[in-house]
Each structure stands twice: as structure tokens, then as C-alpha cells.
Scaffold this motif. Structure first.
Motif, short mmCIF file in Angstrom:
data_model
loop_
_atom_site.label_atom_id
_atom_site.label_comp_id
_atom_site.label_asym_id
_atom_site.label_seq_id
_atom_site.Cartn_x
_atom_site.Cartn_y
_atom_site.Cartn_z
N UNK A 1 0.86 -1.18 0.00
CA UNK A 1 0.00 0.00 0.00
C UNK A 1 0.89 1.23 0.00
N UNK A 2 0.71 2.10 -0.97
CA UNK A 2 1.56 3.29 -1.08
C UNK A 2 0.90 4.54 -0.53
N UNK A 3 -0.35 4.43 -0.09
CA UNK A 3 -1.00 5.56 0.58
C UNK A 3 -1.97 5.02 1.63
N UNK A 4 -2.47 5.96 2.45
CA UNK A 4 -3.31 5.54 3.58
C UNK A 4 -4.63 4.92 3.13
N UNK A 5 -5.20 5.46 2.07
CA UNK A 5 -6.50 4.93 1.61
C UNK A 5 -6.38 3.44 1.26
N UNK A 6 -5.29 3.10 0.61
CA UNK A 6 -5.10 1.69 0.23
C UNK A 6 -4.77 0.85 1.46
N UNK A 7 -3.94 1.40 2.34
CA UNK A 7 -3.57 0.66 3.55
C UNK A 7 -4.80 0.33 4.40
N UNK A 8 -5.74 1.28 4.49
CA UNK A 8 -6.95 1.04 5.28
C UNK A 8 -7.74 -0.13 4.72
N UNK A 9 -7.86 -0.17 3.41
CA UNK A 9 -8.61 -1.27 2.79
C UNK A 9 -7.85 -2.59 2.90
N UNK A 10 -6.54 -2.51 2.74
CA UNK A 10 -5.73 -3.73 2.79
C UNK A 10 -5.72 -4.34 4.19
N UNK A 11 -5.56 -3.50 5.21
CA UNK A 11 -5.48 -4.05 6.57
C UNK A 11 -6.82 -4.70 6.93
N UNK A 12 -7.91 -4.10 6.46
CA UNK A 12 -9.23 -4.70 6.73
C UNK A 12 -9.37 -6.07 6.08
N UNK A 13 -8.65 -6.27 4.98
CA UNK A 13 -8.78 -7.55 4.26
C UNK A 13 -8.14 -8.70 5.04
N UNK A 14 -7.32 -8.39 6.05
CA UNK A 14 -6.70 -9.45 6.85
C UNK A 14 -7.60 -9.91 7.99
N UNK A 15 -8.75 -9.23 8.17
CA UNK A 15 -9.64 -9.64 9.27
C UNK A 15 -10.23 -11.01 8.96
N UNK A 16 -10.47 -11.79 10.01
CA UNK A 16 -11.04 -13.14 9.81
C UNK A 16 -12.45 -13.06 9.27
#
Ligand SMILES: O=C(CO)COP(=O)(O)O
Length: 125
Positions: free
Chosen positions: A110-125
Motif C-alpha cells: 500500500x503506497x497511501x493511507x486509503x489503500x492501507x486502510x482497505x488492505x489491513x481490513x482484508x486481513x480480518x477473519x
């Protein structure tokens, strides 16, 4: 199960954003083994003292290259690199090399916060 590793890197103008992001998603980020470039890691630990972050060298002194090498060795699973596109950086070649290795080894980046927010959510069970 092996803990996933997450590398955190932020350019100076994006360090507040990174600290805010980590604080906001602390519970999602806690399960990862965390690595960061020197100053970014310091800021994150200041903001979230209960997180344990292994700090590498500062970016301009080789920290980006250290993280790149870890990616090449299969030691980093995900990279959040908050890039400042509006300032020149003396170590721009290192920045590009880090991004290139993340692409070569096909790790989520993720190269910006918007992408990081979506990506980190994708690791939720
Ligand atoms: O320069 C960086 C990324 O290119 C980040 O390094 P610091 O976290 O040490 O500022």
C-alpha cells in the motif's frame, strides 16, 4: 501458525498519517510482526507504545534497502509505504528499489493511507 510480517515506511510529510493510521487500526496491526525504517518506527512506537516494532536504519541511511533485502529473503509479507509524491528525496533510487522488489516478489504493497486502510481490513477473519 507463523505470524505475518508487516513493514511500515513513511516519508516525513506522511509520518503523521502513518502514526494516525496505526493508532486507528492498532488491533488489526497488533497480530503482525512489525518492522519499520528508523524514524517511522520511532513515531509509531511513540504513538502506540504497546506495539513492538523492530526498527531498521533510517531510510536515507539504508533502511529502505534493508527492507528490500528482507522482501527478497521472503521475510516481509506486506508493505505499507506512505509516499510523499510532492517532495524530492535524496535516496529516491532506494525508494524505487524497495517498490520494485515488492513488485518482483508480488507482496501486497500500500503506497497511501486509503489503500492501507482497505488492505489491513482484508486481513480480518
Ligand atoms: O526515508 C524513508 C522512506 O524512503 C523512511 O525512513 P525513516 O522512517 O527513517 O524516515
Amino acid at each position: 501458525m507463523k505470524k505475518l510480517t508487516l513493514a511500515l515506511v513513511a516519508h516525513d510529510a506522511k509520518k503523521d498519517d502513518m502514526a494516525d493510521f496505526v493508532a486507528m487500526f492498532e488491533n488489526d496491526i497488533r497480530p503482525f510482526t512489525l518492522f519499520a525504517t528508523g524514524t517511522t518506527g520511532g513515531r509509531v512506537m511513540e504513538r502506540c507504545p504497546s506495539l513492538s516494532v523492530t526498527r531498521l536504519k533510517s531510510g536515507p541511511l539504508g533502511g529502505d534497502q534493508q527492507i528490500g533485502a528482507m522482501i527478497a529473503e521472503g521475510k516481509i509479507d506486506t508493505l505499507f509505504f506512505f509516499v510523499d509524491p510532492l517532495s524530492p528525496h535524496p535516496h529516491d533510487v532506494d525508494v524505487k528499489a524497495l517498490m520494485r522488489l515488492a513488485l518482483v516478489y508480488n507482496i501486497p504493497m500500500a503506497l497511501n493511507r486509503a489503500t492501507a486502510e482497505r488492505l489491513i481490513e482484508s486481513f480480518r477473519d
